[in-house]
Design a protein around this motif. Structure first.
Motif, PDB file in Angstrom:
ATOM      1  N   ASP A 139       0.773  -1.503  -0.102  1.00 47.25           N
ATOM      2  CA  ASP A 139      -0.306  -0.204   0.103  1.00 47.25           C
ATOM      3  C   ASP A 139       1.155   1.062  -0.184  1.00 47.25           C
ATOM      4  O   ASP A 139       0.925   2.959   0.125  1.00 47.25           O
ATOM      5  CB  ASP A 139      -0.865   0.150   0.962  1.00 47.25           C
ATOM      6  N   TYR A 140       2.092   1.320   0.126  1.00 47.65           N
ATOM      7  CA  TYR A 140       3.187   2.463   0.194  1.00 47.65           C
ATOM      8  C   TYR A 140       4.382   1.716  -0.296  1.00 47.65           C
ATOM      9  O   TYR A 140       5.163   1.815  -0.044  1.00 47.65           O
ATOM     10  CB  TYR A 140       3.128   2.893   1.790  1.00 47.65           C
ATOM     11  N   PRO A 141       4.483   2.183  -1.644  1.00 46.80           N
ATOM     12  CA  PRO A 141       5.549   2.020  -2.455  1.00 46.80           C
ATOM     13  C   PRO A 141       7.019   1.987  -2.675  1.00 46.80           C
ATOM     14  O   PRO A 141       6.885   4.227  -1.805  1.00 46.80           O
ATOM     15  CB  PRO A 141       4.816   2.377  -4.040  1.00 46.80           C
ATOM     16  N   ALA A 142       7.721   2.232  -3.162  1.00 47.27           N
ATOM     17  CA  ALA A 142       9.210   3.335  -2.612  1.00 47.27           C
ATOM     18  C   ALA A 142       9.730   3.904  -3.033  1.00 47.27           C
ATOM     19  O   ALA A 142       9.584   5.001  -2.768  1.00 47.27           O
ATOM     20  CB  ALA A 142      10.297   1.828  -3.113  1.00 47.27           C
ATOM     21  N   GLN A 143       9.149   3.994  -4.931  1.00 42.14           N
ATOM     22  CA  GLN A 143       9.127   5.112  -4.984  1.00 42.14           C
ATOM     23  C   GLN A 143       8.311   6.228  -4.263  1.00 42.14           C
ATOM     24  O   GLN A 143       8.670   7.538  -4.031  1.00 42.14           O
ATOM     25  CB  GLN A 143       8.540   5.375  -6.335  1.00 42.14           C
ATOM     26  N   GLN A 144       6.874   6.407  -3.821  1.00 43.61           N
ATOM     27  CA  GLN A 144       6.559   7.234  -3.239  1.00 43.61           C
ATOM     28  C   GLN A 144       7.032   7.007  -1.279  1.00 43.61           C
ATOM     29  O   GLN A 144       6.819   8.591  -1.078  1.00 43.61           O
ATOM     30  CB  GLN A 144       4.458   7.029  -2.230  1.00 43.61           C
ATOM     31  N   VAL A 145       7.226   6.855  -1.043  1.00 48.20           N
ATOM     32  CA  VAL A 145       8.376   7.011  -0.140  1.00 48.20           C
ATOM     33  C   VAL A 145       9.727   8.230  -0.067  1.00 48.20           C
ATOM     34  O   VAL A 145       9.854   8.289   0.533  1.00 48.20           O
ATOM     35  CB  VAL A 145       8.788   5.334   0.644  1.00 48.20           C
ATOM     36  N   TYR A 146      10.098   7.654  -1.325  1.00 45.45           N
ATOM     37  CA  TYR A 146      11.068   8.898  -1.075  1.00 45.45           C
ATOM     38  C   TYR A 146      10.486   9.378  -1.906  1.00 45.45           C
ATOM     39  O   TYR A 146      11.393  10.903  -1.224  1.00 45.45           O
ATOM     40  CB  TYR A 146      12.537   8.126  -3.079  1.00 45.45           C
TER      41      TYR A 146
ATOM     42  N   LEU B  76       9.878  11.277   1.650  1.00 43.44           N
ATOM     43  CA  LEU B  76      10.708  11.543   2.223  1.00 43.44           C
ATOM     44  C   LEU B  76      11.311  12.716   1.890  1.00 43.44           C
ATOM     45  O   LEU B  76      11.740  14.262   2.776  1.00 43.44           O
ATOM     46  CB  LEU B  76      11.926  10.704   2.390  1.00 43.44           C
ATOM     47  N   HIS B  77      11.687  13.087   0.348  1.00 47.47           N
ATOM     48  CA  HIS B  77      12.063  14.127  -0.353  1.00 47.47           C
ATOM     49  C   HIS B  77      11.523  15.557   0.246  1.00 47.47           C
ATOM     50  O   HIS B  77      11.630  17.019   0.390  1.00 47.47           O
ATOM     51  CB  HIS B  77      11.962  14.037  -1.942  1.00 47.47           C
ATOM     52  N   THR B  78       9.722  15.505   0.258  1.00 51.60           N
ATOM     53  CA  THR B  78       9.279  16.849   0.230  1.00 51.60           C
ATOM     54  C   THR B  78       9.251  16.837   2.242  1.00 51.60           C
ATOM     55  O   THR B  78       9.500  18.128   2.392  1.00 51.60           O
ATOM     56  CB  THR B  78       7.503  15.832   0.568  1.00 51.60           C
ATOM     57  N   ILE B  79       9.846  16.048   2.970  1.00 50.44           N
ATOM     58  CA  ILE B  79       9.992  16.083   4.408  1.00 50.44           C
ATOM     59  C   ILE B  79      10.973  17.617   4.352  1.00 50.44           C
ATOM     60  O   ILE B  79      11.448  18.059   4.927  1.00 50.44           O
ATOM     61  CB  ILE B  79       9.550  15.251   4.582  1.00 50.44           C
ATOM     62  N   TRP B  80      11.675  16.600   3.883  1.00 50.94           N
ATOM     63  CA  TRP B  80      13.465  17.399   3.718  1.00 50.94           C
ATOM     64  C   TRP B  80      13.691  18.472   3.268  1.00 50.94           C
ATOM     65  O   TRP B  80      14.308  19.679   3.587  1.00 50.94           O
ATOM     66  CB  TRP B  80      14.721  16.497   3.126  1.00 50.94           C
TER      67      TRP B  80
ATOM     68  N   SER C 109      21.256   9.428  -2.365  1.00 46.49           N
ATOM     69  CA  SER C 109      20.191   9.525  -3.456  1.00 46.49           C
ATOM     70  C   SER C 109      19.180  10.725  -3.540  1.00 46.49           C
ATOM     71  O   SER C 109      19.950  11.506  -4.334  1.00 46.49           O
ATOM     72  CB  SER C 109      19.254   8.102  -4.793  1.00 46.49           C
ATOM     73  N   ILE C 110      18.682  10.350  -2.440  1.00 51.38           N
ATOM     74  CA  ILE C 110      17.634  11.967  -1.912  1.00 51.38           C
ATOM     75  C   ILE C 110      18.429  13.370  -1.998  1.00 51.38           C
ATOM     76  O   ILE C 110      18.276  14.465  -2.146  1.00 51.38           O
ATOM     77  CB  ILE C 110      16.640  12.151  -0.918  1.00 51.38           C
ATOM     78  N   VAL C 111      19.587  13.059  -1.062  1.00 47.99           N
ATOM     79  CA  VAL C 111      20.428  14.181  -0.650  1.00 47.99           C
ATOM     80  C   VAL C 111      21.207  14.948  -1.885  1.00 47.99           C
ATOM     81  O   VAL C 111      21.532  15.894  -2.196  1.00 47.99           O
ATOM     82  CB  VAL C 111      21.370  13.656   0.547  1.00 47.99           C
ATOM     83  N   LEU C 112      21.756  13.558  -2.531  1.00 46.31           N
ATOM     84  CA  LEU C 112      22.277  14.059  -3.789  1.00 46.31           C
ATOM     85  C   LEU C 112      22.251  14.409  -4.907  1.00 46.31           C
ATOM     86  O   LEU C 112      21.950  15.946  -5.313  1.00 46.31           O
ATOM     87  CB  LEU C 112      23.931  13.155  -3.742  1.00 46.31           C
TER      88      LEU C 112
ATOM     89  N   ASP D 298      18.269  14.879  -5.825  1.00 45.70           N
ATOM     90  CA  ASP D 298      17.263  15.589  -5.293  1.00 45.70           C
ATOM     91  C   ASP D 298      16.844  16.273  -4.682  1.00 45.70           C
ATOM     92  O   ASP D 298      17.314  17.892  -5.224  1.00 45.70           O
ATOM     93  CB  ASP D 298      16.311  14.469  -4.964  1.00 45.70           C
ATOM     94  N   LEU D 299      17.907  16.444  -3.384  1.00 47.85           N
ATOM     95  CA  LEU D 299      18.112  17.705  -2.897  1.00 47.85           C
ATOM     96  C   LEU D 299      19.587  18.689  -3.395  1.00 47.85           C
ATOM     97  O   LEU D 299      18.941  20.403  -3.031  1.00 47.85           O
ATOM     98  CB  LEU D 299      18.409  17.466  -1.211  1.00 47.85           C
ATOM     99  N   GLN D 300      20.371  18.376  -3.794  1.00 51.80           N
ATOM    100  CA  GLN D 300      21.529  18.817  -4.852  1.00 51.80           C
ATOM    101  C   GLN D 300      22.329  19.678  -3.638  1.00 51.80           C
ATOM    102  O   GLN D 300      23.176  20.281  -3.838  1.00 51.80           O
ATOM    103  CB  GLN D 300      20.817  19.736  -5.549  1.00 51.80           C
ATOM    104  N   PHE D 301      22.782  18.921  -2.449  1.00 52.62           N
ATOM    105  CA  PHE D 301      23.934  19.243  -1.897  1.00 52.62           C
ATOM    106  C   PHE D 301      25.212  18.958  -2.489  1.00 52.62           C
ATOM    107  O   PHE D 301      24.785  17.598  -3.480  1.00 52.62           O
ATOM    108  CB  PHE D 301      23.832  18.471  -0.584  1.00 52.62           C
ATOM    109  N   SER D 302      25.887  19.135  -2.668  1.00 54.50           N
ATOM    110  CA  SER D 302      28.011  19.512  -3.142  1.00 54.50           C
ATOM    111  C   SER D 302      28.376  18.000  -3.134  1.00 54.50           C
ATOM    112  O   SER D 302      28.636  17.284  -4.036  1.00 54.50           O
ATOM    113  CB  SER D 302      28.523  20.251  -3.048  1.00 54.50           C
TER     114      SER D 302
END
Length: 484
Positions: free
Chosen positions: A95-102, A105-109, A147-150, A152-156
């Motif tokens: 009911d909570y697929p992996a892509q939605q989890v990622y 998490l990106h939205t919260i951060w 992957s989310i941090v580098l 999607d969130l675009q940290f160096s």
């Protein structure tokens, strides 16, 4: 400075009253993040949204709500409540697929970075991120977080550190047994001279929220709970209320522990109602840390984790693993030494020993963890260097109880007669973040930093050509995969 057990909840008791979150925003207000599209949306259809806009004039629903405000949304509001991380792992299920989890998490951060830290996405290339992750995370979870941090969130750049090791550094310790009691998981890990010892890792499937559920069950068993509908599953605001009661009134002490408290009830869409009552057996919930059978089983246990095939345990030494080489693989991607690079889709899955959860109490877990280290001098030092972190560490009476019960759990054939829990120089809830900041500037971890472009362009960062044997820093060999 003072011992953690000097914390006295009697001085800070207050009857917290929560209010329902305002789920509407003025039409003139603008969303401050770039990631609000296709994230946590109200569960009504677009037509329903348009109807709400017409009825409310200038008001419309917020696209998503994060943090504690999300816990205080009335069940009558058209929102879906989601927790990306549950019980120490990504909350992935049918009911909570992996892509939605990622994405969540990106939205919260992203919301935290913009709303709380005021760092827009355009400026993040000037920042590096230090990821302090719990011992429960699998390598595939660490890979996705990176992957989310580098990407999607675009940290160096980013570096990964273990929460237990960071806690030791945060308190200025080089050798300690770290007991981390979180909201949903408890972990034990031993540190020697700044090195996490893999064989000492223990994970217990309970935490502070389980104590709160035990508090509710205990009061209902003794018929002291008001005749109100308290449901932590459908109303997360009830969990907030129970957590406050637990922190204010539960402590460890022999005998009968009673207190007069004000219980708040939250009916759908209505203001909080207060109920004054006498709570009893308030020492039972924290004793569940030592006797897990006291804790109430979850109504909805976590789903089976078939999605997680841990290619390599974070703490598992892999020097002796001979990974088969594909004929078409370039020499540059296969060094002459066996460091175990788990290439996704290129090698078969090697089932190393999974991370096991043990349903034992704190005393048995701490004793088993320390005794697994082997040397008598190290065991003696660790038994006198126990450190408690996490919010539950502030429970009054917990430190003396840990010292006494761990001492009695030591086998009689062990020449150990002293157990001590060290005072925390930093608030137990924040000590890991302080330690992470310290680890981030040490020269010893310089080669562990992963740069954004290396990660995005599918480059496996070989670093210094070895998996860290002198520290627990999760080195890129263990976490950098060729992304497909």
């Amino acid at each position: 400075m003072g011992r953690v057990d000097a914390y006295n909840p009697q001085n800070v008791r207050k009857d917290s009253v929560f209010s329902w979150t305002d789920v509407y925003e003025k039409q003139s207000s603008t969303l401050v993040t770039d990631s609000s599209e296709d994230k946590e949306l109200p569960s009504t259809s677009l037509d329903q949204h348009e109807g709400v806009d017409m009825d409310l004039g200038e008001c419309k629903y917020k696209m998503f709500i994060c943090g504690e405000e999300a816990l205080k949304i009335s069940p009558t509001e058209p929102y879906c409540f989601r927790r990306p991380v549950q019980r120490g792992h990504f909350n992935i299920s049918q009911d909570y697929p992996a892509q939605q989890v990622y994405e969540d998490l990106h939205t919260i951060w992203d919301w935290i970075l913009v709303e709380k830290l005021h760092i827009p996405q355009s400026e993040r290339n000037m920042y590096s991120a230090i990821l302090v992750l719990p011992e429960t995370f699998d390598n595939c979870e660490i890979k996705e977080v990176l992957s989310i941090v580098l990407r999607d969130l675009q940290f160096s750049s980013a570096v990964v550190h273990q929460e237990g090791l960071a806690a030791a550094f945060g308190n200025g310790l080089s050798t300690a047994c770290i007991l981390n009691i979180g909201a949903q998981e408890t972990s034990v890990i031993c540190i020697e001279d700044g090195v996490a010892l893999p064989t000492s890792e223990k994970t217990l499937p309970f935490g502070g929220e389980d104590l709160s559920r035990c508090l509710l069950w205990t009061q209902r068993h003794h018929q002291t709970w008001p005749q109100v509908r308290t449901d932590m599953l459908t109303k997360p605001i009830d969990m907030l209320m129970l957590n406050e009661l637990k922190k204010s009134y539960c402590y460890i002490q022999e005998g009968e522990v009673d207190a007069v408290a004000v219980v708040q009830s939250y009916e759908d869409g209505m203001p909080a109602a207060s109920h004054r009552t006498r709570l009893t057996a308030l020492n039972v919930p924290p004793m569940g840390l030592f006797y897990p059978t006291l804790l109430v089983p979850e109504v909805y246990p976590p789903p089976p984790r078939s999605w997680f095939n841990d290619y390599e345990d974070m703490l598992e030494e892999t020097w002796h693993f001979d990974y088969p080489r594909q004929p078409d693989m370039a020499d540059s991607l296969y060094p002459g030494f066996n460091i175990g690079l788990p290439m996704w889709g290129s090698y078969p899955i090697f089932q190393t020993k999974p991370k096991k959860e043990e349903n034992v109490g704190l005393a048995e877990a701490i004793t088993s963890s320390i005794l697994s280290t082997g040397r008598i001098d190290l065991k003696r030092k660790l038994f006198c260097s126990i450190q408690l972190i996490g919010g539950v560490a502030l429970t009054e009476g917990l430190i003396p109880a840990v010292e006494d019960r761990v001492l009695h759990a030591i086998p009689s054939n062990e020449a150990i007669d002293t157990v001590e829990v060290l005072q925390s120089r930093t608030h137990p809830t924040f000590v890991s973040w302080k330690g992470g900041a310290i680890l981030g500037i040490l020269d010893i971890g310089r080669d562990a930093w992963i740069h954004r472009m290396d990660w995005i362009h599918n480059v496996v960062h070989v670093g210094i050509g070895r998996k860290y044997k002198d520290s627990y820093y999760v080195q890129p060999q263990a976490t950098c995969y060729i992304n497909s």
